[in-house]
Design a protein around this motif. Structure first.
Motif, short mmCIF file in Angstrom:
data_model
loop_
_atom_site.label_atom_id
_atom_site.label_comp_id
_atom_site.label_asym_id
_atom_site.label_seq_id
_atom_site.Cartn_x
_atom_site.Cartn_y
_atom_site.Cartn_z
N VAL A 255 -14.80 21.14 21.84
CA VAL A 255 -13.58 21.74 21.29
C VAL A 255 -12.69 20.68 20.66
O VAL A 255 -12.07 20.91 19.63
N HIS A 256 -12.68 19.49 21.25
CA HIS A 256 -11.73 18.44 20.85
C HIS A 256 -12.47 17.11 20.84
O HIS A 256 -13.02 16.71 21.87
N ILE A 257 -12.45 16.40 19.70
CA ILE A 257 -13.05 15.07 19.62
C ILE A 257 -12.14 14.14 18.84
O ILE A 257 -11.62 14.50 17.77
N ASP A 258 -11.91 12.95 19.40
CA ASP A 258 -11.08 11.95 18.74
C ASP A 258 -11.82 10.62 18.77
O ASP A 258 -12.05 10.04 19.83
N VAL A 259 -12.20 10.13 17.58
CA VAL A 259 -12.88 8.84 17.45
C VAL A 259 -12.06 7.90 16.57
O VAL A 259 -12.58 6.93 16.02
N LEU A 278 -15.46 24.02 17.86
CA LEU A 278 -14.65 22.87 17.53
C LEU A 278 -13.30 23.29 16.91
O LEU A 278 -13.26 24.05 15.95
N GLU A 279 -12.21 22.76 17.50
CA GLU A 279 -10.87 23.05 17.01
C GLU A 279 -10.13 21.82 16.52
O GLU A 279 -9.29 21.91 15.62
N TYR A 280 -10.41 20.66 17.10
CA TYR A 280 -9.68 19.44 16.77
C TYR A 280 -10.67 18.32 16.45
O TYR A 280 -11.48 17.96 17.30
N LEU A 281 -10.60 17.78 15.24
CA LEU A 281 -11.43 16.65 14.83
C LEU A 281 -10.52 15.56 14.28
O LEU A 281 -9.84 15.75 13.27
N MET A 282 -10.51 14.41 14.96
CA MET A 282 -9.68 13.28 14.55
C MET A 282 -10.57 12.05 14.41
O MET A 282 -11.19 11.61 15.38
N ALA A 283 -10.65 11.52 13.19
CA ALA A 283 -11.47 10.34 12.92
C ALA A 283 -10.75 9.40 11.96
O ALA A 283 -11.39 8.68 11.19
#
Length: 696
Positions: A255-259, A278-283
């Motif tokens: 649901v949430h991934i931050d790389v 997946l709702e949150y993708l931060m790269a």
């Protein structure tokens, strides 16, 4: 019948007696002696001790603050010790300091240990990692140091939180070898280093994994992508590299991934069709290249997409017909080209948009008139032209509260069209555009303004009086322009600087906001964290500094340097009790530095350099901490700088209000010196006269 009745009467009496005995014994239950001894050793190493922790003869620790024991119903009537055992120990945010004792090893029945948000230091006792019944361990936000031991025996553990400490060594993926029921692991904000180890695959039930803010290197281990239940993964702010593996698509529950803030490179794998949750993708802040994958541009579940500060390129396209949940989009600081995407208003939930620092062709699409969901728009450094057209289009965005247009419209005239109106605008940031003209009057209708930054332009004329009428304005930056005339007295009546009460709508989570400070963009995460500011430096302002500025009790930054201001420094400025920065340098100010400014106990930066000031430098409060450069270019002296013995005061200079307090004592001292001098001269004259008489 009588015998049967007698039998049942006896049985009832026996049951009642047994229940009374059990009830009596239950009331006197106390915790096990071994638990009591372990708790004594534990608290003896810490301070302050909780008030209820008294080791008296009863030893009933189950009634102490933060202690929970197993219920009396779990005891057997034939238990010879008739005791209960400690199962939970929670002392959160109790300001405890000291070290932990190895005595925890004697709390065999402990299931929950939470000592988070304290000041406990030293290494974590090995005995804690061998509590077989422990289900939840939270030692986060302390000062623990050292390594996690190789030998761990926590078979019941479901939640582990050791974040925000100073633990080092290798990341303890071996925690999963024995603790296979773990669902939550929080190890972020420590000092774990070395390559990202494999081993987390054995935590097959793992749902949340926090590893951000460490010094991990290498690639993400392949076995991590086998965690079918993993819904949250945070590994940002490390030194990880390599590509974002196509195996990412195996994390079907994600649901949430931050790389963010690593060194990942290469193109983003087109695997997002598999990530149906997946709702949150931060790269952001990596080295990613290529475009946005098709499966990502068509995600139906995505709410936040942050790929800013990479090297993504090509035309920018998102399928807004599919992306029905997208609310926040940050693609700033990339290499997208062609035009601004006309289709963005079709993303019906999209409220926060940053496309700053890309290579667009310079025009805001007319379709943005229909961008009714838009609240925040950042278009800094996008080579935009025609500020008049841009403003006329964006005024139709009925929910727009924040508009950032820095580094565009080079040298254009700031339009003063009375038809312009932004109904809900709270934040307007248009610095470093070299705009000409004056502050446009249509801004006076934006009564909700809380933050206005027009710095680093070429604006002229007087600063309008109506700016002082903005009830909510707490940040005003008009520096580095060519404004003339006096400072409007209305600025001394800004209500939010007298008693700050800001309500600016906050950017979406992980959505950066930039202001220009000292000619450079400075990021902030929340509008309410901006220091309340009046920044009027580097203009051609003249006249006095109004005494009424002392009413601005909530002001943190007050910069009037590099103008043509004259007169005295008002002693009333001491009323700005929250002031942290005061710069009055490079003006034509005269008189002395008011002693009352010693009351500004929060002042960390102060300068009155290069004025026409004289007299003594105050020595109290923060003044001992300011460097000589804060006072140079004046005729001043002080006990700890600028030798006062070499100081020759101007006898014609009128005394200031701060000097008048000492006028009586100075007069008495001068009078005493005068009497002594007169008496001495008289004595010499008499002696000389007598000698003359004897000669004749």
């Amino acid at each position: 019948m009588g015998v049967l009745h007698h039998y049942w009467s006896v049985m009832i009496i026996l049951v009642v007696v047994e229940l009374c005995i059990y009830s009596s014994s239950s009331q006197s239950l106390t915790c096990h002696p071994r638990d009591l001894e372990a708790l004594r050793d534990f608290i003896n190493e810490l301070a302050p001790k909780p008030d209820s922790w008294t080791f008296n003869s009863s030893g009933d620790c189950c009634e102490w603050e933060g202690i929970t024991c197993n219920s009396s119903s779990s005891l057997r009537l034939n238990d010879p010790e008739n005791t209960v055992r400690v199962t939970k120990l929670k002392l959160v945010n109790k300001k405890l300091s000291g070290k932990l004792s190895e005595s925890f090893g004697r709390l065999h029945h402990l299931r929950v240990l939470n000592l988070s948000h304290n000041f406990i230091s030293g290494s974590i006792p090995v005995s804690i990692f061998n509590l077989k019944n422990l289900e939840a361990l939270d030692l986060s936000s302390n000062g623990f140091t050292g390594l996690i031991p190789e030998s761990l025996n926590l078979p019941s553990l479901k939640s582990l939180s050791l974040s925000s400490n100073m633990l080092n060594g290798s990341l303890p993926a071996h925690i999963c070898h024995n603790s296979t029921d773990l669902k939550l692991i929080r190890l972020e904000s420590n000092r774990f280093s070395g390559e990202f180890p494999s081993g987390f695959e054995k935590c097959s039930l793992l749902e949340h994994l926090f590893l951000s803010g460490n010094d991990l290197t290498g690639n993400i281990p392949e076995d991590l992508f086998h965690l079918q239940r993993l819904s949250l993964l945070e590994i940002q702010e490390n030194d990880l590299s390599g590509s974002l593996s196509p195996e990412l698509g195996n994390l079907s529950s994600l649901v949430h991934i931050d790389v963010s803030s690593n060194r990942f490179s290469g193109e983003i794998a087109d695997v997002f069709k598999k990530l149906s949750n997946l709702e949150y993708l931060m790269a952001e802040s990596n080295r990613l290249t290529g475009g946005i994958p098709k499966s990502l541009a068509n995600s139906k579940t995505l709410r936040l997409l942050n790929l800013g500060n990479n090297s993504l390129s090509g035309p920018l396209y998102l399928n807004c017909a599919a992306m029905t949940n997208l609310a926040s989009l940050d693609l700033g600081s990339n290499k997208f080209n062609s035009s601004l995407p006309e289709h963005l208003p079709s993303c019906r939930q999209l409220s926060y948009v940053s496309l700053a620092q890309n290579h667009f062709d310079g025009h805001v699409p007319k379709s943005f008139k229909d961008f009714h969901s838009l609240s925040y728009l950042g278009l800094s450094n996008c080579s935009l032209v025609n500020i008049s057209s841009t403003l006329h289009i964006l005024q139709h965005c009925e929910n727009l509260t924040t508009l950032v247009l820095s580094l565009n419209f080079r040298g254009e005239m700031f339009p003063d069209d009375p038809s312009l109106r932004f109904k809900k605008l709270k934040v307007l940031v248009v610095p470093n555009c070299r705009l000409t003209g004056s502050v446009p009057r249509w801004l006076s209708k934006s009564s909700n303004l809380e933050l206005l930054d027009l710095s680093w332009n070429s604006l002229t004329g007087a600063i309008p009086n109506w700016i002082g009428g903005f009830t909510n304005l707490f940040y005003l930056d008009l520096s580095n322009n060519s404004f003339t005339g006096e400072i409007p007295k209305s600025l001394t009546m800004l209500q939010s600087l007298i008693s700050q009460n800001t309500s600016a709508e906050e950017p979406y989570p992980d959505f950066s906001f930039y202001l220009y400070r000292f000619g450079r963009a400075q990021p902030y995460n929340h509008v309410f964290r901006f220091p309340p500011t009046l920044e009027l430096s580097l203009n051609n302002l003249s006249g006095p500094i109004w005494e009424e500025f002392g009413n601005l009790k909530s002001l943190h930054v007050f910069n009037l340097n590099d103008n043509r201001l004259s007169g005295h420094i008002p002693s009333s400025l001491s009323g700005m009790t929250r002031l942290e920065v005061l710069d009055l340098s490079n003006n034509h100010l005269s008189g002395s530095i008011p002693v009352s400014l010693q009351k500004l106990t929060l002042l960390s930066k102060f300068s009155v350099a290069n004025n026409s000031l004289s007299g003594r430098i105050p020595t109290g409060g923060q003044f001992q901490t300011f460097p000589n450069s804060s006072f140079e270019g004046n005729d001043v002296c002080g006990d700890h700088r600028f030798d006062c013995q070499a100081y020759t005061p101007d006898l014609q200079r009128p005394s200031t209000s701060d000097e008048s307090d000492n006028s009586g004592s100075d007069f008495a001292l001068d009078f005493s010196y005068g009497v002594a001098l007169g008496f001495g001269l008289s004595f010499v004259v008499v002696i000389a006269f007598r000698q003359k008489l004897f000669r004749f």
